[in-house]
Design an enzyme around this catalytic site. Sequence first.
Site, PDB file in Angstrom:
ATOM      1  N   ASN A 100      20.732  77.928  38.438  1.00 13.47           N
ATOM      2  CA  ASN A 100      19.896  78.272  39.583  1.00 13.47           C
ATOM      3  C   ASN A 100      19.313  79.658  39.333  1.00 13.47           C
ATOM      4  O   ASN A 100      19.479  80.232  38.249  1.00 13.47           O
ATOM      5  CB  ASN A 100      20.672  78.180  40.896  1.00 13.47           C
ATOM      6  N   GLY A 124      16.102  75.976  44.715  1.00 16.09           N
ATOM      7  CA  GLY A 124      16.366  75.702  46.122  1.00 16.09           C
ATOM      8  C   GLY A 124      15.311  74.819  46.736  1.00 16.09           C
ATOM      9  O   GLY A 124      14.949  73.770  46.180  1.00 16.09           O
ATOM     10  N   ALA A 166      25.108  70.604  46.876  1.00 14.56           N
ATOM     11  CA  ALA A 166      23.724  70.286  46.501  1.00 14.56           C
ATOM     12  C   ALA A 166      23.511  70.390  45.001  1.00 14.56           C
ATOM     13  O   ALA A 166      22.970  69.484  44.358  1.00 14.56           O
ATOM     14  CB  ALA A 166      22.762  71.210  47.242  1.00 14.56           C
ATOM     15  N   GLY A 167      23.934  71.514  44.409  1.00 11.27           N
ATOM     16  CA  GLY A 167      23.744  71.698  42.972  1.00 11.27           C
ATOM     17  C   GLY A 167      24.538  70.714  42.151  1.00 11.27           C
ATOM     18  O   GLY A 167      24.072  70.233  41.108  1.00 11.27           O
ATOM     19  N   ASP A 168      25.736  70.392  42.606  1.00 12.07           N
ATOM     20  CA  ASP A 168      26.564  69.436  41.866  1.00 12.07           C
ATOM     21  C   ASP A 168      25.963  68.036  41.913  1.00 12.07           C
ATOM     22  O   ASP A 168      25.972  67.315  40.909  1.00 12.07           O
ATOM     23  CB  ASP A 168      27.982  69.423  42.438  1.00 12.07           C
TER      24      ASP A 168
END
Length: 303
Positions: A187, A225, A253-255
Amino acid sequence: MSQILVIGSANADHVMKFEYLPAAGKTLMSRDYRLEQGGKGANQAVACARLAKSGSRTDFICHLGQDSIGDDMRQSWMKDGISAEGIRQIAGLSTGTAMIFIGDNGENTIGVAAGANASLSPDDLEAHYALFANAEYLLTQLETPAATVAKALQIAKNLGVTTVLNPAPATALGQDVLKWVDIITPNETEAEALTGVEINHIDDAHMAAQLLHQQGVKIVVITLGSRGAFISSPGFNGLIPAFEVQAIDTVAAGDTFNGALVVGLSEGMSIAAAVGFANAASAITVTRPGAQRAIPYRQELSY
């Protein structure tokens, strides 16, 4: 049959909800508390298992404590179709723990006690050589010991497995690690930690990606994001916009994004299509509370 190998952490998430995140030295009363199954590795393994087409296989190498929480996690993952072959429960150690504070805007702060995760050593990987040999993709993160992550990437790369590193939590990595990485998915914060480039605009993402390419990484995907994800690759360069949703919890969310990305690639999608698939999956996740329980199933996506 596509096969994905995930190596990483598993945590019991203690989650508290606040109107806003507490500042240093300030005490707030939580409006809600719940215990969730989480950890970046486990979340990504669950995302891979739920989002893959029928007939695919997800293996997960991790260490749990020999405790009731570890027992529950193992059983839950098996119900999702994750193979238990790489999952070990270690006597005398507790399952990893995370304390998660969530604000009403969906943002979060997280503190982690590694527990059994810290016992996953490079030597432990040797017992799972068959899982590496049968994999098409390896997905890993940085919540297990750095030497173990480096060894996993090296083993996989030497076997011709496509390696995917989600460099979270944010930390600097040397070329001795990055040379084993085919695809990296930082990110904005993680990209800055890796390259020193602060990501404010797409041009910044492009600059950071070029620095990572120079260290041997073939494909760079920088998640931005609500703006989406920037791709720098031989086949595509540019931004894949995010879906507009009302986020209530961004913990997984990122996973979800990383698991879905690898699933898409394992099914033959282009990098741009796989990122679009990952954006769709993570958009669903952020509209739900929790970590693993928020991750969608394949039938919930129009793919």
